[in-house]
Design an enzyme around this catalytic site. Structure first.
Site, PDB file in Angstrom:
ATOM      1  CG  ASP A 144      16.915  84.697  -4.854  1.00 14.59           C
ATOM      2  OD1 ASP A 144      16.522  83.875  -5.661  1.00 14.59           O
ATOM      3  OD2 ASP A 144      17.398  85.864  -5.089  1.00 14.59           O
ATOM      4  CD  GLN A 192      22.766  75.819 -12.808  1.00  7.83           C
ATOM      5  OE1 GLN A 192      22.829  75.985 -14.361  1.00  7.83           O
ATOM      6  NE2 GLN A 192      22.720  75.160 -11.571  1.00  7.83           N
ATOM      7  CB  SER A 193      24.885  82.882 -10.265  1.00 12.93           C
ATOM      8  OG  SER A 193      23.540  82.429  -9.309  1.00 12.93           O
ATOM      9  CG  HIS A 247      18.097  77.011  -8.333  1.00 13.50           C
ATOM     10  ND1 HIS A 247      19.467  76.923  -8.667  1.00 13.50           N
ATOM     11  CD2 HIS A 247      18.127  78.703  -8.411  1.00 13.50           C
ATOM     12  CE1 HIS A 247      19.948  77.928  -9.088  1.00 13.50           C
ATOM     13  NE2 HIS A 247      19.284  78.929  -9.505  1.00 13.50           N
ATOM     14  CG  HIS A 299      14.814  81.694 -10.629  1.00 11.12           C
ATOM     15  ND1 HIS A 299      15.559  81.844  -9.283  1.00 11.12           N
ATOM     16  CD2 HIS A 299      15.921  80.311 -10.627  1.00 11.12           C
ATOM     17  CE1 HIS A 299      16.819  81.979  -9.684  1.00 11.12           C
ATOM     18  NE2 HIS A 299      16.508  81.388 -10.283  1.00 11.12           N
TER      19      HIS A 299
HETATM   20  P1  AMP Z   1      20.582  80.816 -10.711  1.00 10.11           P
HETATM   21  O1  AMP Z   1      21.109  82.592 -11.491  1.00 10.11           O
HETATM   22  O2  AMP Z   1      19.263  80.681 -11.329  1.00 10.11           O
HETATM   23  O3  AMP Z   1      21.693  80.276 -10.838  1.00 10.11           O
HETATM   24  O4  AMP Z   1      19.992  82.193  -9.006  1.00 10.11           O
HETATM   25  C1  AMP Z   1      20.609  82.111  -7.853  1.00 10.11           C
HETATM   26  C2  AMP Z   1      19.810  81.943  -6.794  1.00 10.11           C
HETATM   27  O5  AMP Z   1      20.486  81.873  -5.611  1.00 10.11           O
HETATM   28  C3  AMP Z   1      19.730  83.666  -7.352  1.00 10.11           C
HETATM   29  O6  AMP Z   1      18.532  84.602  -7.556  1.00 10.11           O
HETATM   30  C4  AMP Z   1      20.178  84.548  -6.231  1.00 10.11           C
HETATM   31  O7  AMP Z   1      19.636  85.305  -5.679  1.00 10.11           O
HETATM   32  C5  AMP Z   1      19.632  83.388  -5.279  1.00 10.11           C
HETATM   33  N1  AMP Z   1      20.711  83.417  -3.830  1.00 10.11           N
HETATM   34  C6  AMP Z   1      21.979  83.156  -4.074  1.00 10.11           C
HETATM   35  N2  AMP Z   1      22.398  82.628  -2.847  1.00 10.11           N
HETATM   36  C7  AMP Z   1      21.344  82.792  -1.824  1.00 10.11           C
HETATM   37  C8  AMP Z   1      20.998  82.787  -0.359  1.00 10.11           C
HETATM   38  N3  AMP Z   1      21.955  82.411   0.734  1.00 10.11           N
HETATM   39  N4  AMP Z   1      19.916  83.052  -0.254  1.00 10.11           N
HETATM   40  C9  AMP Z   1      19.096  82.774  -1.138  1.00 10.11           C
HETATM   41  N5  AMP Z   1      19.134  83.042  -2.181  1.00 10.11           N
HETATM   42  C10 AMP Z   1      19.836  82.481  -2.876  1.00 10.11           C
END
Ligand code: AMP
Length: 148
Positions: A66, A128-129, A134, A136
């Site tokens: 991440d 979720q962003s 995915h 974690h």
């Molecule tokens: P979520 O909030 O569960 O949707 O998690 C999305 C995750 O993706 C977050 O922990 C971000 O830090 C991670 N993330 C976003 N862009 C990237 C990237 N380019 N490489 C690695 N991790 C990323």
């Protein structure tokens, strides 16, 4: 030498920086929830259009660290096929779901012999962003419970 007043100011500063970071994660999640059918940054990582710190890859899934780690070890396991979120998973996705969880377990066992946590954030209130499913995997320190 730290006076009581400067110590309190330091604590307040650290507290607001921490809350700022938490808020921005929540804000990202709230914005992202509006366009959950669009392609995401994870599609670009899969197609190698943008780089990532990849730790595992096969024909069905990809694992990478991440970019904004929340623990000393924090990586993501994603399917290569596009599944926006846990809510979108269908009965026909059983095999890929099993594949992802087992891959997460295998990678975590190698890296985190003392324990770890798997998290799937789902939707706006789940924080979720990125709307590409995915898992974690977090560890490398004592994790607390409940999560925020
Ligand atoms: P979520 O909030 O569960 O949707 O998690 C999305 C995750 O993706 C977050 O922990 C971000 O830090 C991670 N993330 C976003 N862009 C990237 C990237 N380019 N490489 C690695 N991790 C990323």
């Amino acid at each position: 030498m730290c006076t009581d007043k400067s110590f309190i100011l330091l604590i307040l500063l650290l507290h607001s920086v921490y809350n700022l970071e938490k808020t921005s994660e929540v804000e990202k999640a709230q914005t992202a929830s509006k366009d959950k059918q669009q392609t995401t940054i994870f599609d670009k990582i899969i197609s190698k259009e943008i780089p990532a710190d990849i730790i595992y890859e096969d024909d069905k899934c990809l694992a990478f660290n991440d970019v904004n780690p929340q623990a000393p070890v924090h990586f993501l396991v994603i399917p290569k096929q596009r599944i926006p979120m846990l809510d979108s998973v269908k009965d026909s996705d059983k095999d890929i779901m099993a594949e992802l969880v087992l891959r997460a377990q295998k990678l975590a066992k190698e890296r985190l012999p003392n324990g770890y946590r798997l998290v799937i954030n789902n939707g706006k209130q789940g924080c979720q962003s990125v709307y590409h499913l995915h898992i974690h995997i977090l560890g490398g320190r004592q994790l607390g419970w409940p999560p925020g």
